[in-house]
Design an enzyme around this catalytic site. Structure first.
Site, mmCIF file in Angstrom:
data_model
loop_
_atom_site.group_PDB
_atom_site.id
_atom_site.type_symbol
_atom_site.label_atom_id
_atom_site.label_comp_id
_atom_site.label_asym_id
_atom_site.label_seq_id
_atom_site.Cartn_x
_atom_site.Cartn_y
_atom_site.Cartn_z
ATOM 1 C CG ASP A 1 -2.109 0.994 0.982
ATOM 2 O OD1 ASP A 1 -2.032 1.821 0.042
ATOM 3 O OD2 ASP A 1 -3.098 0.941 1.740
HETATM 4 C C1 BGC Z 1 -4.938 3.511 0.298
HETATM 5 C C2 BGC Z 1 -5.034 2.617 -0.934
HETATM 6 C C3 BGC Z 1 -4.805 3.438 -2.172
HETATM 7 C C4 BGC Z 1 -3.444 4.101 -2.079
HETATM 8 C C5 BGC Z 1 -3.093 4.961 -3.279
HETATM 9 C C6 BGC Z 1 -3.665 4.316 0.306
HETATM 10 O O1 BGC Z 1 -3.711 5.278 1.315
HETATM 11 O O2 BGC Z 1 -5.018 2.710 1.456
HETATM 12 O O3 BGC Z 1 -6.290 1.995 -0.980
HETATM 13 O O4 BGC Z 1 -4.900 2.631 -3.312
HETATM 14 O O5 BGC Z 1 -3.441 4.946 -0.925
HETATM 15 O O6 BGC Z 1 -3.876 6.098 -3.315
#
Ligand code: BGC
Length: 663
Positions: free
Chosen positions: A222
């Site tokens: 993530d």
């Molecule tokens: C979120 C993800 C997301 C990523 C990119 C993270 O903070 O948990 O779901 O895809 O950011 O924006």
């Protein structure tokens, strides 16, 4: 094809982390780069503006995953995936960072609107279909967030402490099912699981995802979830996103200290290269079938199917009365939750009252009966109450803004605001028949006011088609056919987790398997609306259950659903299984199949669904795998998890050598 062999160590280490916020390295054009963007409620692609800051490009806003789940319709999931894939293709995006298949363990979780359900089977089947829709149209999907990330408070550090059986049966099943659509990527979660960050958890990434589930695609972090690049690589993470200044040095340092091997580096590099090439081939086969307006329009049918009628004392569908609409959401409905999944739409909504007015005045059935008085909405409560007192029916629009249901925060309450509760009660007190429409992404406690009102409609977050879909349902132009994919408890105090947030760095999953309806149903806890519940303007009868055994653990379940009303409609029938006598604890019943069928007024349909080993197995912690224990199982066909219409027992008798001895 370039492989790790033809790259220098420096190039390889560069490739293992991003080039910038959204792209992987292209090594000055030597290899293909991958462009990621968020979804799944529309394409949230970011671009740098004139001042060098990232901003969202405008996009279509689609019904949120809570809505897709409430359709219980695999075609709706597929169609939405397909539509958003076309947005991606048009905007040069290779991988959509969606869908999220985390389980709704508590209605307080701020990201519930971006997940499907409290039930792993329903989540998994819909995620699989969504992923198929995205990938068949030339774009990669990324399942997230692996794993056991079920609230936002403390998501960066709070460890989810969980036993193996619960982890497999509740929190991993959705991933396991969705993985059958071969998603291009899987994203790990931010949180530690049993004390070890998901991004460096070898058991999760290698032992389970790679080995047990045979996943061949790319495993990514993530955004900024990696704490230590070397440890993550060693645990099985292929790609760390996004670019960070320290990521390269961290890996180099780990390499120099022999903490990571050439083999580990090469494996991860090859995964990234293979994925980038695969995506290029997919892109070559991509197709655009509709323009932006066409895609937006196509999403209307999904939006309509996702609306759940929760209460109706006969006031809906509208007709034969004067109607007013109360609330600012008339012009600006809440179309989605907040955070990474929030979409910037440029679409201007037609006010709900105008749409209702148009449909009712056009309606052939109603013209001679309707005294149409669709007035303008109020901007303050006093005006609204006055309006209500002059009309037979008042539609009150309430809900949670994207600031309430948002990534990074959990809700503090599942009640509406005091102001909204007051407004509902005051409108109802005027004597006007009150229809409450809720725009929100998760369960709402309605106990303070539900007995005062005549109808309740749960709209969810409908995207750009919000007002059109709501108007179509309220007027009866479309018969409601959504059902709840999440239990609506009487209050947050009635949920297993209550308002507990696991403060202190560790959250113990004491509820075990008793998540959602598995808890209420097994422990006899009363709820406001059960899992799988939803009303229609049509009515359905269930009959003639037959179960045929096709193999040791394979059965065909057939039954007839009859539309006993004068209105065409769709019914969602649900198959639950109960293990009659089991040597391990099991919830009272569990969803194992479902079907959504269109049945014309007065007609019947014979429905057939199949059950296999997964309908009867539990995760055996001793053998570390699925295990079916011989004995009787009760197969139940229901209109919701508490409204069982038909049931019959089946017997399983696998060879004795497959069984553990029983007492
Ligand atoms: C979120 C993800 C997301 C990523 C990119 C993270 O903070 O948990 O779901 O895809 O950011 O924006």
């Amino acid at each position: 094809m370039i492989t790790a062999k033809s790259l220098t160590l420096e190039e390889k280490l560069k490739l293992l982390t991003g080039k910038n916020l959204w792209q992987t390295e292209d090594l000055d054009g030597k290899v293909n780069s991958i462009f990621f963007a968020d979804g799944p409620h529309g394409l949230r692609k970011m671009k740098k503006n004139a001042h060098g800051y990232y901003e969202n490009i405008p996009s279509i806003a689609y019904p949120n995953l809570v809505n897709i789940a409430n359709t219980w319709n695999t075609s709706c999931a597929y169609e939405t995936g397909k539509l958003i894939a076309e947005d991606c293709v048009e905007n040069g995006v290779d991988v959509l960072l969606a869908p999220g298949v985390n389980i709704k363990r508590t209605p307080l979780c701020g990201r519930n609107f971006e997940y499907f359900s409290e039930d792993p089977y329903l989540s998994g089947i819909l995620a699989k279909n969504f992923t198929d829709g995205v990938q068949k149209y030339g774009v990669g999907a990324c399942l997230k967030h692996f794993c056991v990330n079920n609230r936002e408070i403390g998501r960066y550090f709070q460890s989810s402490e969980i036993d193996d059986r619960t982890m497999h049966e509740i929190y991993m099943t959705a991933f396991e099912i969705a993985l059958t659509s071969n998603p291009v990527a899987v994203m790990c979660s931010y949180n530690p699981v049993n004390g070890v960050y998901a991004s460096e958890n070898k058991k999760l990434l290698t032992d389970i995802l790679r080995k047990e589930f045979s996943y061949q695609g790319l495993i990514i972090s993530d955004w900024a979830s990696v704490k230590n690049g070397g440890k993550s690589l060693g645990a099985g993470l292929d790609l760390r996103m996004p670019y960070s200044e320290t990521a390269y040095d961290e890996l180099k340092d780990a390499y120099d200290k022999n903490l990571i091997t050439d083999k580990e580096i090469n494996n991860a590099v090859n995964k990234i290269l293979e994925t980038a090439n695969k995506l290029q081939t997919m892109r070559g086969k991509s197709k655009i079938t509709k323009d932006v307006m066409g895609r937006r329009k196509a999403a209307l049918a999904v939006a309509e199917e996702s609306i759940v009628l929760l209460k109706n004392d006969g006031v809906l569908p509208l007709g034969g009365s004067s109607v007013c609409v109360i609330g600012e959401l008339n012009r600006r409905p809440y179309i989605g939750g907040g955070g990474a999944a929030a979409v910037t739409t440029e679409f201007v909504q037609i006010p709900l009252n105008s749409l209702i007015g148009e449909i009712l005045s056009e309606s052939v059935i109603c013209t001679d009966k309707v005294k149409l008085d669709c007035l303008d909405p109020s901007h303050n409560d006093r005006e609204g109450i006055l309006l209500a007192s002059k009309n037979d029916v008042s539609i009150v629009l309430v809900g949670n803004s994207p600031a309430t249901e948002i990534e990074g925060h959990d809700r503090e309450t599942i009640r509406l605001s005091n102001k909204e509760e007051r407004l509902i009660k005051d409108v109802a007190a005027t004597g006007s028949k009150t229809v409450v429409v809720i725009e929100a992404g998760s369960a709402i406690d309605m106990t303070p006011w539900i007995n005062d009102v005549q109808a309740v409609v749960f709209a969810g977050y409908l995207g750009d088609n919000a007002n059109e879909a709501i108007a179509d349902i309220l007027t009866g132009k479309v018969t409601p056919s959504g059902k709840l994919s999440e239990t609506f408890p009487l209050s947050v105090e009635n949920t297993y987790c209550k308002t507990d947030t696991g403060k202190g760095g560790v959250e113990v999953y004491r509820d075990g398997l008793l998540v959602g309806y598995r808890y209420y149903d097994t422990e006899n806890v009363p709820v406001l609306f059960p899992f799988g519940y939803g009303l229609s303007y049509a009515s359905f009868d269930y009959s003639a259950l037959e179960i045929e055994k096709n193999g040791d653990t394979d059965f065909t379940v057939s039954y007839t659903v009859t539309n006993t009303s004068a209105v065409d409609g769709k019914e969602i029938s649900q198959i639950y299984v109960k293990d009659v006598v089991s040597s391990v604890f099991k919830p009272n019943k569990e969803l194992k199949a479902f079907s959504k069928d269109f049945i014309k007024a007065g007609e019947s349909k014979r429905i057939t669904v199949n059950l296999d080993k997964n309908a009867f197995a539990h995760y055996n912690v001793i053998s570390g795998g699925k295990y079916v224990e011989n004995g009787e199982f009760l197969i139940m066909v229901g209109a919701s998890c508490t409204d069982i219409k038909l049931k019959q027992k089946v017997s399983i008798s696998l060879p004795a050598e497959t069984q553990y001895s029983v007492i």
